[in-house]
Design a protein around this motif. Structure first.
Motif: not given
Ligand code: SF4
Length: 361
Positions: A150-157, A182-185, A197-201, A224-227
């Protein structure tokens, strides 16, 4: 006729007219629709936009597996029931052999797409990923396609390897990667991320990375995730940012929204209803007038997700595994025929969408 009713009807007619003429709705109109339009009115407008991209009654699906290669993560998102901090009992990293076994099972079940999704594991260097993806390409060739990260993991990597996003994307591409989703959005507002998720970019970093991924010649998607506790304005801001990014890049192959599963998470709460999810799907289809493929989430809504086909969606996954959502309450059925029959009963003819074979989808 009551003045308020007449005014409401006028506003609906005005927005509906715009949609039928292919004009874009703005954030204020999206808000108005959410608060005032009936399900039938939303469905009709979503159908109008859907029909611009897809013949009526058609839809596509994939059989896929999410492979959670590690649950070790330092991000500590408060909505996550999946992660273990480094050194905590129960943390794991899958070996290549275990991953191959999962891919073999996927092929045996008729699937051809794997999506890797793990955590921000500080013990996994870039080489772990490059060796894994190279090995998968060499063993399976084009028989399986994979969403590498996911993009979130890519950013961390990229950060962890001290590489620019462009360099990290190029390294992964050389290892055979074609997709980073686009996961991790979750909800793409800075405020939401600061709350949960303050450490998730940041949102800004998310889109910078996604642009670098596209510039490297890789493919990507929007999610996108809702709820959670997001506001309506935050949902619309997410849609607006996604639409703007697509205007600028034309690089988003699809949009998938799913729902937060609260069980065993730090923030807890109760799930939103399927009815709310479906309305959001319709609003997304109407708002995202530049993304042809809108997907509905069987993983989090089971069979009822297929009702999303009437709310503007045209595509869905039949997943065989995802530990992240299963840990937080999702259930998975392998009775694919039952699901497909439900789509048929709704009046759609589902066609398998092959993603392997380096098919551009
Ligand atoms: S959602 Fe992802 S990044 Fe956040 S804690 Fe869970 S595994 Fe880590």
């Amino acid at each position: 006729m009551d003045n308020a009713v007449a005014a409401s009807g006028g506003r609906l007619a005005e927005i509906s007219e715009k949609v039928s003429h292919g004009e874009r709705i703005d954030a204020g109109e999206a808000r108005w629709l959410w608060e005032n339009a009936s399900d039938a009115e939303l469905c009709a407008m979503a159908e109008t936009v859907r029909n611009r991209f897809h013949a009526p009654g058609t839809c596509t699906y994939m059989v896929m597996r999410i492979i959670n290669y590690t649950n070790v993560c330092v991000a500590q998102c408060d909505y996550c029931a999946f992660y273990k901090l480094p050194g905590v009992e129960g943390g794991y990293v899958l070996s290549q052999e275990e991953i191959f076994r999962k891919l073999d099972e996927l092929l045996a079940l008729g699937g051809d797409l794997a999506a890797f999704n793990g955590g921000f594991n500080p013990h996994l260097p870039l080489d772990y990923y490059c060796e894994l993806f190279t090995a998968i390409r060499s063993r399976y060739g084009d028989a399986i396609e994979f969403y590498a990260l996911t993009i979130a993991e890519f950013l961390y990597l990229a950060d962890h390897a001290r590489l620019s996003y462009a360099e990290a994307a190029a390294r992964l591409k050389r290892a055979g990667v074609r997709w980073i989703t686009g996961g991790g959005s979750e909800i793409l507002t800075e405020d939401f991320r600061a709350r949960h998720s303050k450490f998730k970019y940041t949102v800004a970093e998310y889109f910078l990375a996604q642009r670098a991924i596209l510039d490297a010649g890789l493919k990507t998607t929007a999610t996108m995730v809702i709820g959670f506790d997001e506001t309506l304005d935050e949902r619309i801001e997410h849609l607006e940012r996604t639409r703007r990014f697509q205007d600028e890049t034309q690089g988003l192959a699809s949009f998938l929204c799913w729902t937060f599963k609260p069980y065993f998470t730090q923030i807890g709460g109760i799930e939103i209803t399927t009815a709310e999810y479906l309305r959001h799907l319709a609003l997304s289809r109407i708002y995202l007038d530049n993304i042809p493929r809108i997907r509905t989430s069987v993983l989090t809504q089971n069979e009822r997700a297929l009702d999303g086909l009437r709310y503007g969606a045209d595509d869905f996954d039949l997943p065989i595994e995802d530990e992240v959502t299963q840990k937080a309450g999702a259930t998975i059925s392998l009775d694919f025929e039952r699901m497909l029959n439900y789509a048929r009963e709704l009046g759609y003819s589902p066609q398998y969408r092959k993603v392997s074979g380096n098919v551009v989808t």
